[in-house]
Write an enzyme that holds these catalytic residues in place. Structure first.
Site, short mmCIF file in Angstrom:
data_model
loop_
_atom_site.label_atom_id
_atom_site.label_comp_id
_atom_site.label_asym_id
_atom_site.label_seq_id
_atom_site.Cartn_x
_atom_site.Cartn_y
_atom_site.Cartn_z
N HIS A 1 1.08 -1.32 0.11
CA HIS A 1 -0.01 0.04 0.04
C HIS A 1 0.86 1.10 -0.03
CE1 HIS A 1 -3.81 -1.79 1.23
NE2 HIS A 1 -3.28 -2.75 1.24
N ASP B 1 -6.26 5.57 2.69
CA ASP B 1 -6.50 4.30 2.26
C ASP B 1 -7.83 3.74 2.53
OD1 ASP B 1 -5.91 1.44 1.77
OD2 ASP B 1 -3.93 1.93 2.03
#
Length: 454
Positions: free
Chosen positions: A20, A119
């Protein structure tokens, strides 16, 4: 809005996983190239790695910001990352991140960015930002094909997914069901801010390209009535590594063009003993040159020689290199001697493989990976090592597929197709990011107007 010279200031807040953080860093650099000032927020252990990947030219435009998690008894600071985290501590890490909300709120209060980009697995960050009148937008680090596949049954229950090349096998469905049940147990009220359930998220940005995923981006928009804006694939540029890595690159330089296969399964997946054995024997039987990266959870003292079949390293000799823990993936994929990539099919890895023109030998493990693998096969840049009904791979098939990609005509065909795909994506990369920047700038302006009038 922004600083006195109207520079937009963006706080990037990825989940604490390399898979990520890496695309968030890629987008941070693209934003900095276009005049944004970027804060990149993560835990100190992750920032130590991130800082090495921020070239000098970004030293004035990308600022790392430390997020300190509470120290829990079984989660000391060296575990404030998913990289090498023993699997049983995953839920503890998620809990610690949520407990850091007051600290995150203080960071926003102190920095006062114009925009939070957070996120998808941290939907609570939007709630915190909005409480400070800071607009927030989600950057999704998964492929559009994966998100649309998993969202489809929520939005259109009982109707078949309209793209038949994308499916999960029975064993994969069973494992996914188990994961979804665990996620449901851990969910709390803050998670209701996720884009699946929050109709106010009219725009989301995605770490992908319309050059490869246009139909899935369109289908996602149809399912959610939201606009999905691609910011291009998550590609890390090759960087100069230390002497130990140069030794590996020097070894690779002695091999013939396209003669070597790179084997790596990401920073968070640990092979079972059975998988490790079958891959080892598969590589041995293939008689192909290889670099194989093997990882073990932090805290496990495992010697490579003991994890591999007895006598394996002696038998393969100079034909292969087994690397413990980490290797410079972009440099290896970018090397002319590399002719194939045995990959778990995490999104970052498949996009890097395409970018560097290397065919994919798909060996998906869990979560989004099987869907990415089917998608890569469909577009003609991959072949898949098929697991049996119990989820096992077989060494003879591993050997046969690796050999066919490196030595046979199928490999030539895949290389031609992956190079065409790579060129196509590179040709639209700049304009795709420019369009995304326009959307983000407009989003900030609109949010500022809304906040002013409320």
């Amino acid at each position: 809005m922004g600083t006195e010279d109207n520079t937009l200031r963006v706080l990037m807040f990825p989940w604490l996983a390399h898979g990520h953080i890496s695309p968030y860093l890629t987008v941070s650099k693209k934003l900095a190239d276009r005049g944004f000032y970027v804060y990149l927020c993560s835990t100190p252990i992750n920032l130590n790695l991130i800082k090495k990947r921020i070239p000098q030219k970004y030293s004035l435009s990308i600022q790392p910001v430390e997020l300190h998690l509470p120290e829990l008894p079984d989660l000391p600071s060296h575990y404030h990352t998913t990289n090498g985290l023993p699997p049983h501590l995953n839920s503890t890490l998620k809990r610690a991140v949520k407990m850091s909300k007051p600290e995150f709120s203080r960071i926003l209060e102190n920095l006062k960015p114009d925009l939070l980009i957070h996120d998808v697995v941290q939907p609570w960050a939007k709630v915190v930002a909005n409480s400070h009148n800071i607009p927030a937008i989600t950057l999704i680090t998964f492929s559009a094909v994966v998100i649309s596949y998993f969202m489809h049954p929520m939005k259109k229950p009982g109707i078949e997914f309209p793209f038949p090349a994308i499916y999960l096998r029975k064993i994969e469905q069973q494992r996914m069901q188990e994961i979804m049940e665990n996620v449901a147990k851990e969910k709390d009220s803050d998670d209701k801010a996720s884009f699946v359930e929050d109709p106010t998220q009219v725009i989301l940005v995605m770490s992908t390209s319309s050059g490869i995923e246009a139909k899935y981006i369109d289908y996602l928009s149809e399912l959610t009535q939201s606009k999905f804006v691609p910011v291009g694939p998550p590609i890390q540029e090759p960087m100069n590594e230390d002497d130990e890595d140069m030794d590996l690159i020097h070894w690779l330089g002695k091999k013939d063009e396209n003669s070597t296969v790179f084997v790596s399964f990401g920073s968070e997946y640990f092979l079972s003993k059975e998988d490790m054995e079958d891959i080892a024997y598969g590589l041995e039987l293939s008689n192909v040159n290889f670099i194989w990266v093997i990882r073990f959870p932090k805290g496990e003292e495992v010697k490579l020689e003991e994890a591999l079949p007895q006598g394996f390293l002696e038998r393969i000799g100079d034909r292969g290199r087994v690397v413990d823990g980490w290797a410079p993936q972009p440099r290896i994929l970018d090397h002319p001697s590399t002719g194939g990539f045995v990959s778990h099919c995490g999104w970052n890895s498949v996009m890097e493989s395409i970018d560097f023109g290397v065919p994919i030998i798909a060996m998906p493990m869990h979560l989004d990976q099987p869907i990415n693998a089917r998608w890569m096969v469909e577009i003609g840049v991959a072949v898949e090592i098929i697991r049996d009904d119990e989820g096992k791979v077989h060494r003879k098939e591993v050997a046969q597929i690796i050999k066919s990609v490196i030595c046979d005509k199928i490999g030539q065909h895949l290389r031609k197709k992956v190079k065409e795909t790579s060129e196509n994506l590179k040709s639209i990369r700049g304009e795709e990011m420019d369009a995304a920047v326009e959307e983000l700038t407009q989003f900030c302006k609109n949010s500022k107007c809304t906040n002013s009038s409320s």
